[in-house]
Design an enzyme around this catalytic site. Structure first.
Site, PDB file in Angstrom:
ATOM      1  N   LYS A 187      55.995 -34.401  16.192  1.00  0.00           N
ATOM      2  CA  LYS A 187      56.258 -33.706  17.152  1.00  0.00           C
ATOM      3  C   LYS A 187      57.904 -33.764  17.208  1.00  0.00           C
ATOM      4  CE  LYS A 187      52.101 -32.704  18.774  1.00  0.00           C
ATOM      5  NZ  LYS A 187      51.337 -33.569  17.471  1.00  0.00           N
TER       6      LYS A 187
HETATM    7  N1  T4K Z   1      46.215 -32.116  21.094  1.00  0.00           N
HETATM    8  C1  T4K Z   1      47.291 -31.212  20.158  1.00  0.00           C
HETATM    9  C2  T4K Z   1      47.352 -29.469  20.397  1.00  0.00           C
HETATM   10  C3  T4K Z   1      47.721 -31.830  18.898  1.00  0.00           C
HETATM   11  O1  T4K Z   1      48.511 -30.797  18.313  1.00  0.00           O
HETATM   12  C4  T4K Z   1      47.741 -33.101  18.652  1.00  0.00           C
HETATM   13  C5  T4K Z   1      48.397 -33.612  17.716  1.00  0.00           C
HETATM   14  C6  T4K Z   1      47.000 -33.847  19.662  1.00  0.00           C
HETATM   15  C7  T4K Z   1      46.510 -33.403  20.719  1.00  0.00           C
HETATM   16  C8  T4K Z   1      46.826 -35.516  19.340  1.00  0.00           C
HETATM   17  O2  T4K Z   1      48.060 -36.147  19.680  1.00  0.00           O
HETATM   18  P1  T4K Z   1      48.358 -37.699  18.962  1.00  0.00           P
HETATM   19  O3  T4K Z   1      46.950 -38.324  19.252  1.00  0.00           O
HETATM   20  O4  T4K Z   1      48.547 -37.305  17.359  1.00  0.00           O
HETATM   21  O5  T4K Z   1      49.586 -37.891  19.624  1.00  0.00           O
HETATM   22  C9  T4K Z   1      49.591 -34.084  12.673  1.00  0.00           C
HETATM   23  C10 T4K Z   1      50.011 -34.864  13.502  1.00  0.00           C
HETATM   24  O6  T4K Z   1      49.194 -36.213  13.160  1.00  0.00           O
HETATM   25  C11 T4K Z   1      49.174 -34.776  15.191  1.00  0.00           C
HETATM   26  O7  T4K Z   1      49.885 -35.650  16.011  1.00  0.00           O
HETATM   27  C12 T4K Z   1      49.574 -33.278  15.419  1.00  0.00           C
HETATM   28  N2  T4K Z   1      48.791 -33.047  16.780  1.00  0.00           N
HETATM   29  C13 T4K Z   1      48.883 -32.196  14.401  1.00  0.00           C
HETATM   30  C14 T4K Z   1      49.345 -30.787  14.902  1.00  0.00           C
HETATM   31  O8  T4K Z   1      49.785 -32.426  13.241  1.00  0.00           O
HETATM   32  P2  T4K Z   1      48.596 -33.651  10.181  1.00  0.00           P
HETATM   33  O9  T4K Z   1      46.934 -34.194  10.058  1.00  0.00           O
HETATM   34  O10 T4K Z   1      48.906 -32.344  10.098  1.00  0.00           O
HETATM   35  O11 T4K Z   1      49.391 -34.746   9.937  1.00  0.00           O
HETATM   36  P3  T4K Z   1      50.134 -35.102   8.409  1.00  0.00           P
HETATM   37  O12 T4K Z   1      49.901 -36.485   8.109  1.00  0.00           O
HETATM   38  O13 T4K Z   1      49.423 -34.196   7.631  1.00  0.00           O
HETATM   39  O14 T4K Z   1      51.746 -34.846   8.662  1.00  0.00           O
HETATM   40  C15 T4K Z   1      52.215 -33.704   8.722  1.00  0.00           C
HETATM   41  C16 T4K Z   1      53.483 -33.576   7.930  1.00  0.00           C
HETATM   42  O15 T4K Z   1      54.617 -34.379   8.295  1.00  0.00           O
HETATM   43  C17 T4K Z   1      53.343 -33.766   6.294  1.00  0.00           C
HETATM   44  O16 T4K Z   1      53.857 -32.993   5.467  1.00  0.00           O
HETATM   45  C18 T4K Z   1      53.944 -35.304   6.321  1.00  0.00           C
HETATM   46  C19 T4K Z   1      55.119 -35.149   7.343  1.00  0.00           C
HETATM   47  N3  T4K Z   1      55.322 -36.538   7.904  1.00  0.00           N
HETATM   48  C20 T4K Z   1      54.257 -36.977   8.749  1.00  0.00           C
HETATM   49  C21 T4K Z   1      54.728 -38.291   9.324  1.00  0.00           C
HETATM   50  C22 T4K Z   1      53.565 -38.948   9.866  1.00  0.00           C
HETATM   51  C23 T4K Z   1      56.537 -37.097   7.501  1.00  0.00           C
HETATM   52  O17 T4K Z   1      57.320 -36.493   6.994  1.00  0.00           O
HETATM   53  N4  T4K Z   1      56.944 -38.322   8.105  1.00  0.00           N
HETATM   54  C24 T4K Z   1      55.818 -39.038   9.093  1.00  0.00           C
HETATM   55  O18 T4K Z   1      56.079 -39.980   9.697  1.00  0.00           O
HETATM   56  O19 T4K Z   1      48.466 -33.877  12.075  1.00  0.00           O
END
Ligand code: T4K
Length: 379
Positions: A187
């Site tokens: 975020k």
């Molecule tokens: N409600 C809504 C509408 C939401 O969008 C979300 C979360 C929630 C509820 C729940 O909130 P939380 O329980 O998560 O606080 C990501 C996030 O994990 C998620 O928090 C978020 N929405 C969602 C929209 O996006 P993924 O599965 O796309 O994450 P991931 O691991 O593929 O990472 C995205 C990109 O970011 C990758 O290209 C890598 C990069 N990245 C990721 C991390 C964690 C980094 O560069 N550094 C990092 O530390 O879900």
């Protein structure tokens, strides 16, 4: 610039002053107080409440647990109406607690819940509505509030994307019975992992506080069922530091958004979703829609971007109702959520944040333009 070793991500974390973070964490080590409502958590809560001009803020270990606790504190049961076009956590927070998420369709221009579709989905088992401020664009708060009031339903907002956002002069956090933020690393404003319930309802806030800490009201006095939703001090330190840098991040996101608008202008069939409306915006998501007659499909564009070092995302394809845990429950859904399905097939989310530069944006726009115009001239 991007390279195979250094791709551009959607959701690269933004980070305030490392020095200040280390200073806060040193204090935490000196105090030997790491979690359980420590002083940094209390300060973080107070600062969020001030920032969002809302009476109560209860921070949690992540946004999903904050949603689950809010749902329980509001007493939701049976069926709750939600959009399918959202991150899966919105639906899971309900089904995890034995509540059926009933998916309603969205508005094609705002990508947010359509109040008329919500009203049509109400049954005698419905106890609440969860609106999502998708992409940081406020949901139709007036329309959803009217439906909730007409049918005596609780109204919760998943404001995971809407930190720093307002509707006119009123900050998010002041709508419905409560609103829930996520401070996940991806975020624009993060506390590594984290989330919060914000509300003007003191009783609800007290209940959420109890539930966050196993229902403890004192050393050995458990007065309520509960779970462990506590935020640790090191996350609160990160949140405080990032709150101090939030204006710079929003400014950078805003400038990136303007650069995308300039760089993508004139690419046929490819449209940048405006941030929309009257009030403060965080410009957290750069959302592009690819029209069916663009020449290249959305998936061809995503594939070309990924091949060129840009990890663009198809958020929130294919819609929660088409994902395994819900598909079996809703075999009919595909035919009843036409707007969700259309939008989910058209959206690409592009990288932004402090890691993204103008040359990166020009590169991204160039890849998109080449795919679209190449496909058009080949046909
Ligand atoms: N409600 C809504 C509408 C939401 O969008 C979300 C979360 C929630 C509820 C729940 O909130 P939380 O329980 O998560 O606080 C990501 C996030 O994990 C998620 O928090 C978020 N929405 C969602 C929209 O996006 P993924 O599965 O796309 O994450 P991931 O691991 O593929 O990472 C995205 C990109 O970011 C990758 O290209 C890598 C990069 N990245 C990721 C991390 C964690 C980094 O560069 N550094 C990092 O530390 O879900």
């Amino acid at each position: 610039m991007t390279s195979p070793e250094q791709p551009l991500h959607v959701g690269r974390p933004n980070m305030g002053s490392r020095e200040r973070f280390h200073e806060l964490v040193d204090g935490m080590f000196d105090r030997a107080w790491f979690t359980n409502n420590g002083p940094l958590v209390q300060e973080f809560e107070q600062r969020i409440a001030e920032h969002h001009q809302v009476d109560h803020c209860v921070v949690m270990c992540n946004g999903t647990i904050a949603l689950e606790i809010a749902i329980r504190a509001l007493g939701l049961t049976g069926e709750v109406i939600v959009p399918s076009y959202t991150f899966i956590a919105t639906a899971h927070a309900l089904s995890w607690q034995g509540i059926t998420p009933v998916f309603a369709d969205i508005d094609p221009t705002t990508h947010n819940l359509d109040p008329a579709a919500v009203e049509a989905a109400i049954t005698p088992r419905t106890t609440g509505i969860i609106g999502v401020h998708l992409w940081g664009r406020p949901a139709d708060v007036t329309g959803l509030t009217e439906v909730a009031e007409r049918h005596d339903l609780r109204l919760l907002f998943d404001a995971a994307h809407a930190f720093g956002v307002s509707i006119g002069e009123t900050m998010i956090g002041n709508f419905g019975d409560a609103e829930v933020f996520s401070f996940h690393a991806t975020k624009f404003f993060n506390s590594f992992e984290g989330g919060a319930i914000v509300t003007n309802d003191a009783e609800l806030a007290d209940k959420a506080r109890l539930m966050r800490n196993f229902g403890f009201a004192g050393f050995d006095d458990v007065v309520h069922p509960g779970t462990n939703g506590k935020m640790v001090e090191v996350c609160a330190a990160m949140g405080i530091v990032n709150l101090e840098a939030i204006d710079e991040v929003i400014d950078r996101n805003r400038r990136n958004h303007e650069s995308y608008a300039r760089a993508l202008a004139g690419v046929p069939g490819v449209e940048l979703l405006p941030v929309g409306g009257d009030g403060q915006r965080n410009y957290q998501y750069v959302v592009v829609t690819v029209a069916p007659d663009a020449g290249a499909s959305r998936d061809e564009i995503v594939a070309a971007l990924q091949a060129n070092g840009v990890l663009a995302r198809r958020y929130f394809w294919p819609g929660c109702h088409n994902m395994a845990p819900y598909k079996a429950l809703y075999p009919w859904a595909g035919s009843r959520l036409p707007v969700t399905e259309q939008v989910a097939d058209q959206v690409v989310v592009l990288p932004t944040g402090t890691a993204v530069t103008d040359p990166d944006i020009d590169h991204i726009a160039d890849v998109i333009r080449r795919v679209v115009t190449g496909a058009r001239s080949a046909s």
